[in-house]
Design an enzyme around this catalytic site. Structure first.
Site, PDB file in Angstrom:
ATOM      1  N   LYS A  98       1.001  -1.226   0.708  1.00  0.00           N
ATOM      2  CA  LYS A  98      -0.061  -0.060   0.271  1.00  0.00           C
ATOM      3  C   LYS A  98       0.801   1.232   0.444  1.00  0.00           C
ATOM      4  CE  LYS A  98      -4.554   0.628   2.486  1.00  0.00           C
ATOM      5  NZ  LYS A  98      -4.940   0.191   4.010  1.00  0.00           N
TER       6      LYS A  98
HETATM    7  C1  E4P Z   1      -8.860   1.592   3.573  1.00  0.00           C
HETATM    8  O1  E4P Z   1      -7.542   0.525   3.339  1.00  0.00           O
HETATM    9  C2  E4P Z   1      -8.476   2.514   5.320  1.00  0.00           C
HETATM   10  O2  E4P Z   1      -7.418   0.892   6.127  1.00  0.00           O
HETATM   11  C3  E4P Z   1      -9.540   1.933   5.490  1.00  0.00           C
HETATM   12  O3  E4P Z   1     -10.880   1.877   5.115  1.00  0.00           O
HETATM   13  C4  E4P Z   1      -9.940   3.496   6.155  1.00  0.00           C
HETATM   14  O4  E4P Z   1     -10.670   3.473   7.240  1.00  0.00           O
HETATM   15  P1  E4P Z   1     -11.539   4.580   7.673  1.00  0.00           P
HETATM   16  O5  E4P Z   1     -11.707   6.325   7.587  1.00  0.00           O
HETATM   17  O6  E4P Z   1     -12.431   4.242   8.311  1.00  0.00           O
HETATM   18  O7  E4P Z   1     -10.144   4.458   9.400  1.00  0.00           O
END
Ligand code: E4P
Length: 222
Positions: free
Chosen positions: A83
């Site tokens: 990522k």
């Molecule tokens: C995606 O990969 C992120 O980890 C995640 O969806 C972020 O979600 P949040 O905005 O609820 O922290």
């Protein structure tokens, strides 16, 4: 639509995987920081629990550092997807990592142009953050719709991973728009299944069955 769990909690991942509908897992530094123990060992356990893409995020902010960390993550297990944050450095790192055959999930995507550039750089997944846009009074789901349309127009080989999904309606909307994947917390996954009429209907079926059995037994006793 593929369903990913957005957590690094092994208990939740094991319970989710047991349902038979989890196709992958997304983690991020905040989610990993919430868990105890060595993050690498945890990621490996996650890979052994779910046989699908498991996102592990880099924390370097320069392309060189991202590539170094990305290679390390990708070398841990074949399921790991690197990522990278959607910055200029993230874009450069994505180009390098993808040309080496590593899959990249471009994260923190908040505009259609960021998604377009990510796909061009060779990302395998882009993660538009729906909930975080909603948090600032901007309709997050419109971003998903825009990206799906752009990727369809040009047949990009990059999947739209609707992220920051906070409740079941987010999942419904993302699915209606054709997002390839939705990643969600375990509680949201459970929320997709829950319906009071299912619970009530089951309760009634079982009560009627018990009643019928008692009546049959009473008749047989006479
Ligand atoms: C995606 O990969 C992120 O980890 C995640 O969806 C972020 O979600 P949040 O905005 O609820 O922290």
């Amino acid at each position: 639509m593929k369903i990913f769990l957005d957590t690094a909690n092994l208990k939740e991942i094991r319970e989710g995987a047991a349902l038979g509908v989890v196709d992958g897992v997304t983690t991020n530094p905040s989610l990993l920081a919430k868990e105890s123990g060595d993050p690498e060992a945890l990621l490996l356990e996650i890979c052994q629990t779910v046989d699908g893409p498991i996102s592990a995020e880099v924390v370097a902010t320069d392309a060189e550092g991202m590539v170094r960390e990305g290679r390390h993550w990708a070398g841990l297990h074949e399921n790991i997807v690197v990522k990278c944050p959607c910055t200029a450095e993230g874009l450069k790192a994505t180009r390098t990592l993808s040309s080496e055959g590593h899959r990249v999930n471009m994260t923190l995507v908040f505009s259609p142009t960021q998604a377009l550039l990510s796909a061009k750089a060779g990302a395998s997944f882009v993660s538009p953050f729906v909930g975080r846009l909603d948090d600032i009074s901007t309709p997050g789901m419109e971003l998903v719709a825009d990206i799906v349309q752009i990727f369809d127009n040009y047949d990009f080989d990059c999947e739209v991973l609707a992220a920051s999904l906070r409740h079941p309606m987010h999942v419904v909307e993302a699915a209606k728009l054709g997002a390839h994947i939705g990643t969600m917390p375990y509680a949201v996954l459970l929320g997709l299944l829950k319906h009071p009429l299912t619970d009530l209907g089951l309760k009634r079926f079982l009560e009627d069955w018990e009643k019928a059995k008692k009546e049959l037994a009473a008749k047989a006793a006479h």
